[in-house]
Design a protein around this motif. Structure first.
Motif, PDB file in Angstrom:
ATOM      1  N   LEU A 221      34.111  39.856  48.945  1.00  0.00           N
ATOM      2  CA  LEU A 221      34.465  39.398  47.593  1.00  0.00           C
ATOM      3  C   LEU A 221      35.906  38.903  47.613  1.00  0.00           C
ATOM      4  CD1 LEU A 221      34.111  39.254  44.424  1.00  0.00           C
ATOM      5  CD2 LEU A 221      35.006  41.582  44.366  1.00  0.00           C
ATOM      6  N   ARG A 222      36.080  37.706  47.126  1.00  0.00           N
ATOM      7  CA  ARG A 222      37.445  37.194  46.947  1.00  0.00           C
ATOM      8  C   ARG A 222      37.417  36.217  45.787  1.00  0.00           C
ATOM      9  NH1 ARG A 222      37.997  33.377  52.353  1.00  0.00           N
ATOM     10  NH2 ARG A 222      35.778  32.927  52.534  1.00  0.00           N
ATOM     11  N   GLN A 223      38.584  36.004  45.212  1.00  0.00           N
ATOM     12  CA  GLN A 223      38.604  35.205  43.992  1.00  0.00           C
ATOM     13  C   GLN A 223      38.363  33.730  44.288  1.00  0.00           C
ATOM     14  OE1 GLN A 223      41.813  36.450  41.502  1.00  0.00           O
ATOM     15  NE2 GLN A 223      41.046  35.311  39.757  1.00  0.00           N
ATOM     16  N   GLU A 225      37.194  30.931  47.244  1.00  0.00           N
ATOM     17  CA  GLU A 225      36.402  30.940  48.475  1.00  0.00           C
ATOM     18  C   GLU A 225      37.171  30.392  49.664  1.00  0.00           C
ATOM     19  OE1 GLU A 225      33.371  32.325  49.059  1.00  0.00           O
ATOM     20  OE2 GLU A 225      33.645  33.160  47.053  1.00  0.00           O
ATOM     21  N   LEU A 298      42.003  41.777  41.357  1.00  0.00           N
ATOM     22  CA  LEU A 298      40.935  42.175  40.444  1.00  0.00           C
ATOM     23  C   LEU A 298      41.012  43.677  40.186  1.00  0.00           C
ATOM     24  CD1 LEU A 298      38.080  39.977  41.970  1.00  0.00           C
ATOM     25  CD2 LEU A 298      39.540  39.474  40.010  1.00  0.00           C
ATOM     26  N   SER A 299      40.497  44.094  39.043  1.00  0.00           N
ATOM     27  CA  SER A 299      40.718  45.480  38.630  1.00  0.00           C
ATOM     28  C   SER A 299      39.953  46.452  39.538  1.00  0.00           C
ATOM     29  CB  SER A 299      40.274  45.659  37.178  1.00  0.00           C
ATOM     30  OG  SER A 299      38.862  45.685  37.102  1.00  0.00           O
ATOM     31  N   TYR A 302      36.343  47.177  38.512  1.00  0.00           N
ATOM     32  CA  TYR A 302      35.438  46.078  38.840  1.00  0.00           C
ATOM     33  C   TYR A 302      35.106  46.083  40.332  1.00  0.00           C
ATOM     34  CZ  TYR A 302      33.967  41.245  39.757  1.00  0.00           C
ATOM     35  OH  TYR A 302      33.285  40.122  40.178  1.00  0.00           O
ATOM     36  N   ARG A 305      32.558  48.655  41.008  1.00  0.00           N
ATOM     37  CA  ARG A 305      31.218  48.215  40.591  1.00  0.00           C
ATOM     38  C   ARG A 305      30.658  47.193  41.579  1.00  0.00           C
ATOM     39  NH1 ARG A 305      32.906  45.898  35.222  1.00  0.00           N
ATOM     40  NH2 ARG A 305      34.714  47.244  35.206  1.00  0.00           N
ATOM     41  N   MET A 306      31.559  46.318  42.053  1.00  0.00           N
ATOM     42  CA  MET A 306      31.090  45.272  42.969  1.00  0.00           C
ATOM     43  C   MET A 306      30.736  45.828  44.345  1.00  0.00           C
ATOM     44  SD  MET A 306      30.708  42.607  41.312  1.00  0.00           S
ATOM     45  CE  MET A 306      30.433  43.549  39.815  1.00  0.00           C
ATOM     46  N   VAL A 309      27.136  46.030  44.207  1.00  0.00           N
ATOM     47  CA  VAL A 309      26.473  44.721  44.306  1.00  0.00           C
ATOM     48  C   VAL A 309      26.515  44.194  45.738  1.00  0.00           C
ATOM     49  CG1 VAL A 309      26.630  42.305  43.584  1.00  0.00           C
ATOM     50  CG2 VAL A 309      26.979  44.136  41.907  1.00  0.00           C
ATOM     51  N   PHE A 310      27.678  44.328  46.359  1.00  0.00           N
ATOM     52  CA  PHE A 310      27.833  43.742  47.693  1.00  0.00           C
ATOM     53  C   PHE A 310      27.125  44.580  48.758  1.00  0.00           C
ATOM     54  CE2 PHE A 310      30.611  39.988  47.388  1.00  0.00           C
ATOM     55  CZ  PHE A 310      30.755  39.980  46.019  1.00  0.00           C
ATOM     56  N   ARG A 313      23.638  43.369  48.545  1.00  0.00           N
ATOM     57  CA  ARG A 313      23.514  42.066  49.206  1.00  0.00           C
ATOM     58  C   ARG A 313      23.521  42.199  50.724  1.00  0.00           C
ATOM     59  NH1 ARG A 313      27.186  37.991  45.416  1.00  0.00           N
ATOM     60  NH2 ARG A 313      25.759  38.072  43.634  1.00  0.00           N
TER      61      ARG A 313
ATOM     62  N   GLN B 280      31.263  36.264  38.796  1.00  0.00           N
ATOM     63  CA  GLN B 280      32.027  35.139  39.347  1.00  0.00           C
ATOM     64  C   GLN B 280      31.373  33.867  38.824  1.00  0.00           C
ATOM     65  OE1 GLN B 280      31.426  36.549  43.487  1.00  0.00           O
ATOM     66  NE2 GLN B 280      33.594  36.130  43.751  1.00  0.00           N
ATOM     67  N   TYR B 317      40.352  29.488  35.194  1.00  0.00           N
ATOM     68  CA  TYR B 317      39.703  30.113  36.345  1.00  0.00           C
ATOM     69  C   TYR B 317      40.510  31.286  36.900  1.00  0.00           C
ATOM     70  CZ  TYR B 317      37.030  30.322  40.677  1.00  0.00           C
ATOM     71  OH  TYR B 317      36.243  30.738  41.716  1.00  0.00           O
ATOM     72  N   LYS B 337      47.068  32.001  41.713  1.00  0.00           N
ATOM     73  CA  LYS B 337      45.899  31.389  42.327  1.00  0.00           C
ATOM     74  C   LYS B 337      45.519  30.054  41.701  1.00  0.00           C
ATOM     75  CE  LYS B 337      44.283  35.870  43.876  1.00  0.00           C
ATOM     76  NZ  LYS B 337      44.653  35.703  45.279  1.00  0.00           N
ATOM     77  N   ILE B 342      37.655  23.626  46.961  1.00  0.00           N
ATOM     78  CA  ILE B 342      36.327  24.253  46.900  1.00  0.00           C
ATOM     79  C   ILE B 342      35.936  24.550  45.452  1.00  0.00           C
ATOM     80  CG2 ILE B 342      35.010  26.327  47.526  1.00  0.00           C
ATOM     81  CD1 ILE B 342      36.577  26.425  50.107  1.00  0.00           C
ATOM     82  N   GLU B 343      36.904  24.925  44.638  1.00  0.00           N
ATOM     83  CA  GLU B 343      36.597  25.264  43.249  1.00  0.00           C
ATOM     84  C   GLU B 343      36.511  24.034  42.356  1.00  0.00           C
ATOM     85  OE1 GLU B 343      39.006  27.105  44.945  1.00  0.00           O
ATOM     86  OE2 GLU B 343      37.634  28.776  45.256  1.00  0.00           O
ATOM     87  N   ASP B 398      36.493  39.992  36.814  1.00  0.00           N
ATOM     88  CA  ASP B 398      36.544  41.376  36.300  1.00  0.00           C
ATOM     89  C   ASP B 398      36.587  41.388  34.774  1.00  0.00           C
ATOM     90  OD1 ASP B 398      39.063  40.239  36.604  1.00  0.00           O
ATOM     91  OD2 ASP B 398      40.076  42.115  37.142  1.00  0.00           O
ATOM     92  N   ASP B 402      33.673  42.976  32.489  1.00  0.00           N
ATOM     93  CA  ASP B 402      34.007  44.002  31.496  1.00  0.00           C
ATOM     94  C   ASP B 402      33.450  43.626  30.128  1.00  0.00           C
ATOM     95  OD1 ASP B 402      35.334  45.417  33.409  1.00  0.00           O
ATOM     96  OD2 ASP B 402      37.356  44.913  32.721  1.00  0.00           O
TER      97      ASP B 402
END
Lengths: 326, 431
Positions: A221-223, A225, A298-299, A302, A305-306, A309-310, A313, B280, B317, B337, B342-343, B398, B402
């Protein structure tokens, strides 16, 4: 910011590198430099001597059972034999940072990556202005103020899958070489981070021949890519015996000060079928066992929680056979 | 960052309109079209609106995005959102307070023996293409090739007064000044051409490096010959043009804020894809319609729009200045950031030409305005995708996750027809 001055040494063999290190205890080993030199520019742990490893060609070899510490992430990501035998290793190398950084960043560099924190990865003036944190030589942690332990986050990706696959790290020191299992190498402390002694050089990663029998996956997970450090990474290595799990290793990475092998969750599934329900249960268990803190973007809640999910996956991908070369 | 001050308030307002539309069961396009100011009108706070291509902008993006077929009807996780904006084409109020009568923009122009044209301007070329605008305006008036023109900008030794590159003013104000300077020199060249081949000077036109009599096109001289004739016994031709915006606005306190000689208008539709497990999200496509009056340089305007979308997208974003007490926690480009390539979504641009009566050749701004609509378009698209209304930027995964938990899960918003019925039942009067 300017690179502080240092004397560069250029050994051509591991033995020379280790000898130089003994001669100059105030030194760092330099491989790709993509972590060390930016940190130097921010005056983080600078040393007067730098031992450049770029001429130590014996550390460049790549095979599915032995990878030299100087193999670049790009080379690992492009290596056909790695994709064939341990695809998760080749894939994870390609998930690190950006293409430019992977061109020079190395396996050894990633395994030895300095832990990261908001209060550490800053300029000298910045760190000074809020009183140096523990890792920067101060007396208090700014992330968990009541603590005397450093909480800098482990941010390397490759240790996740390497631990899951049962790799060992080879270290060369003045009294010869020794091997440490990857799972015992890292310590859950942002400052006293690993088992490598100061006079040792990390030279090789050995993968057991059985590694290729595992289906593995690494989910990151990263903000953004590209080039962001992981907010979390989940590595799993799965070995099936017919319909049931023979062995399962789950590693939660980049959530604490060291990668965390969640032994009980993996062993709990031994001899059982890896059903969707079993995967959900394992994923939920991972969420309860990780303890991220607020020092990445990221918090923490979160990221916790992820982790669930990961993990799901990763297990789904492993069950389906693991990653394939794109 | 472009459009400071306007971006955040515009985003809030456009999201508020979207929320109102939802509560009233109305289509966001219909509401905007119904409440729109007509061209050449005044707003309640005494803004003088000239050209307004917003209806056409709305039409373009509505069609291109297949809004009517897809909005509220895409699968959970995917959505469309509309955002509009308008922006000053140069602040009416000059930033020099104490020099009455000083022009807001001035252009000096010189033509010498080789018929090469030098244009001097203080407008700052900051990558936005203002030098190109200066050259193109002059070339258009004199009917000559661009390679005859050299622009000397932002050199304080030679540049005449110009207030600078801010408030998206350069094309409109410097462009008008350049046009006036070129027209002044054109009058001299008309006289010269008429002196060579006969005819009424004011009937001479300039095109393809030729100066010819409109009433008898065989009476013609080359641009170069016209210049040489005009220079006889005089030396180089020099001219200047300037621009001052007219007095406008009400008498109340704060009336000057936001006044401009013209306003760009725009409407964007953004498409997003939200990961239902992780929150995301990616902006996958943007349809961007921008009314910049007259397009002087298509490549530049499209580049401005794409750049604006990238810059604006960062604010939705991931970009934010995080403080810990007085310390900026992310003072570097790893932790602050900015989206990477890519974004960046696929962008389809539509250039709407409302041909403003006062802009140079009808042009208005394309500098900061194109940034405004992308933020609310994305926020509204996220709502259409997963039914979560975000009131804080950036929408990091996040925060979105939330908010989803607070609302009890992802949920596609009510389809338009059903929402309208509910609104009527609640007593909302339909227009």
């Amino acid at each position: 910011m300017l690179l502080p001055p240092f004397q560069l040494h250029e050994p051509t063999t591991v033995a020379e590198a280790v000898a130089l290190r003994q001669l100059h205890p105030e030194s760092d080993f330099l491989a790709g430099g993509t972590d060390l030199l930016p940190n130097y520019k921010w005056q983080l742990n600078t040393r007067p001597h730098v031992i450049g490893l770029h001429k130590v060609d014996e550390l460049r070899a790549i095979s599915p059972t032995k990878i030299g510490a100087l193999a670049t992430l790009k080379q690992m990501n492009m290596d056909g034999a790695l994709w064939q035998e341990v695809p998760v290793v080749a894939q994870t190398a390609g998930l690190i940072a950006s293409p430019l950084i992977r061109n020079s960043g190395t396996l050894g560099g990633n395994l030895m990556l300095e832990n990261r924190c908001f209060f550490f990865n800053q300029s000298y003036v910045w760190r000074e202005s809020i009183d140096f944190c523990l890792k920067a030589g101060g007396t208090a942690c700014h992330v968990v103020p009541q603590e005397t332990k450093c909480y800098a986050t482990f941010s390397a990706d490759l240790p996740g899958p390497l631990i899951a696959l049962g790799a060992t790290f080879e270290l060369a020191g003045p009294s010869g070489t020794r091997r440490v299992p990857a799972v015992e190498f890292y310590k859950n402390d942002g400052i006293d981070r690993h088992a490598k002694r100061p006079d040792e050089l990390l030279t090789f990663v050995h993968l057991p021949p059985t590694a290729s029998q595992y289906r593995a996956s690494y989910q990151k997970l990263r903000q953004r890519e590209s080039w962001d450090f992981p907010e979390l990474g989940i590595a799993v290595a799965l070995k099936m015996k017919g319909e049931t799990v023979e062995d399962l290793q789950i590693v939660a990475n980049a959530l604490e000060c060291a990668p965390k092998l969640l032994r009980d969750i993996g062993s709990g599934l031994r001899g059982k079928k890896l059903t969707d329900a079993a995967i959900d249960e394992a994923a939920a268990a991972v969420e309860t066992q990780v303890r991220p803190v607020k020092n990445t973007n990221l918090s923490p809640s979160y990221r916790k929680r992820m982790a669930r999910v990961f993990t799901k996956r990763a297990l789904l991908e492993a069950r389906a056979g693991g990653p394939r070369r794109a | 960052m472009r459009g400071h001050g306007a971006v955040n308030s515009r985003c809030s307002l456009e999201v508020l309109i979207d929320e109102a539309c939802e509560e009233l069961g109305l289509d966001p396009f219909a509401v905007r079209l119904q409440n729109m100011m007509p061209p050449y009108s005044h707003t309640i706070n005494d803004f003088r609106i000239t050209s307004n291509g917003l209806p056409e902008c709305l039409d373009k993006v509505r069609t291109a995005s297949r809004w009517d077929e897809r909005w509220r009807k895409m699968p959970l996780g995917k959505g469309l959102g509309l955002g509009c904006g308008f922006y000053i084409s140069g602040s009416n109020l000059p930033i020099h307070w104490d020099v009455p009568g000083m022009p807001q923009s001035t252009v000096h122009l010189k033509i010498d023996m080789d018929a090469g044209v030098t244009v001097h301007t203080g407008a700052a070329e900051i990558g936005q293409g203002s030098d190109t605008v200066a050259a193109m305006v002059v070339a258009e008036v004199l009917g000559i090739r661009l390679d005859r023109i050299r622009v000397y900008s932002q050199n304080t030794d030679t540049a005449p007064i110009d207030l600078g590159s801010y408030s998206s003013r350069v094309t409109f104000m410097m462009g008008n000044a350049a046009r006036k300077a070129a027209e002044e020199v054109r009058r001299e060249l008309q006289q010269a051409a008429a002196a060579v081949v006969g005819g009424q000077p004011e009937l001479f036109l300039f095109q393809d490096e030729m100066v010819f009599d409109a009433s008898n096109p065989s009476r013609r001289v080359s641009f170069t010959d016209a210049v040489r004739k005009a220079m006889d016994h005089k030396g180089a031709l020099v001219a200047r043009g300037s621009f001052n915006s007219t007095k406008m606005g009400g008498d109340f306190k704060g009336a000057t804020a936001g006044l401009a000689p013209a306003y760009s208008m725009n409407a964007y539709v953004a498409e997003v894809d939200v990961d239902l497990d992780t929150a995301q999200w990616r902006c996958t496509k943007v349809w961007a319609a921008h009314d910049c009056g007259k397009v002087l340089n298509r490549l530049s305007v499209e580049g401005q729009i794409e750049g604006s979308i990238h810059m604006g997208l960062g604010q939705v974003y991931s970009e934010s200045l995080e403080y810990r007490g007085p310390n900026l926690r992310n003072p570097n480009l790893l932790d602050y950031k900015i989206p990477t390539s890519i974004e960046m979504p696929d962008v389809e641009t539509f250039l709407v030409e409302s041909n403003d009566a006062e802009g140079p050749f009808g042009a208005k701004e394309a500098g900061e305005g194109p940034l405004l609509p992308i933020l609310p378009a994305v926020v509204n698209a996220i709502h259409d995708a997963v039914g979560v209304r975000m009131h804080e930027l950036p929408i990091t995964p996040d925060r979105l996750h939330d908010q989803m938990r607070l609302q009890g899960g992802w949920k596609k918003p009510t389809p338009l027809g059903k929402a309208a019925a509910v609104a009527v039942k609640r007593g909302v009067r339909r227009p």
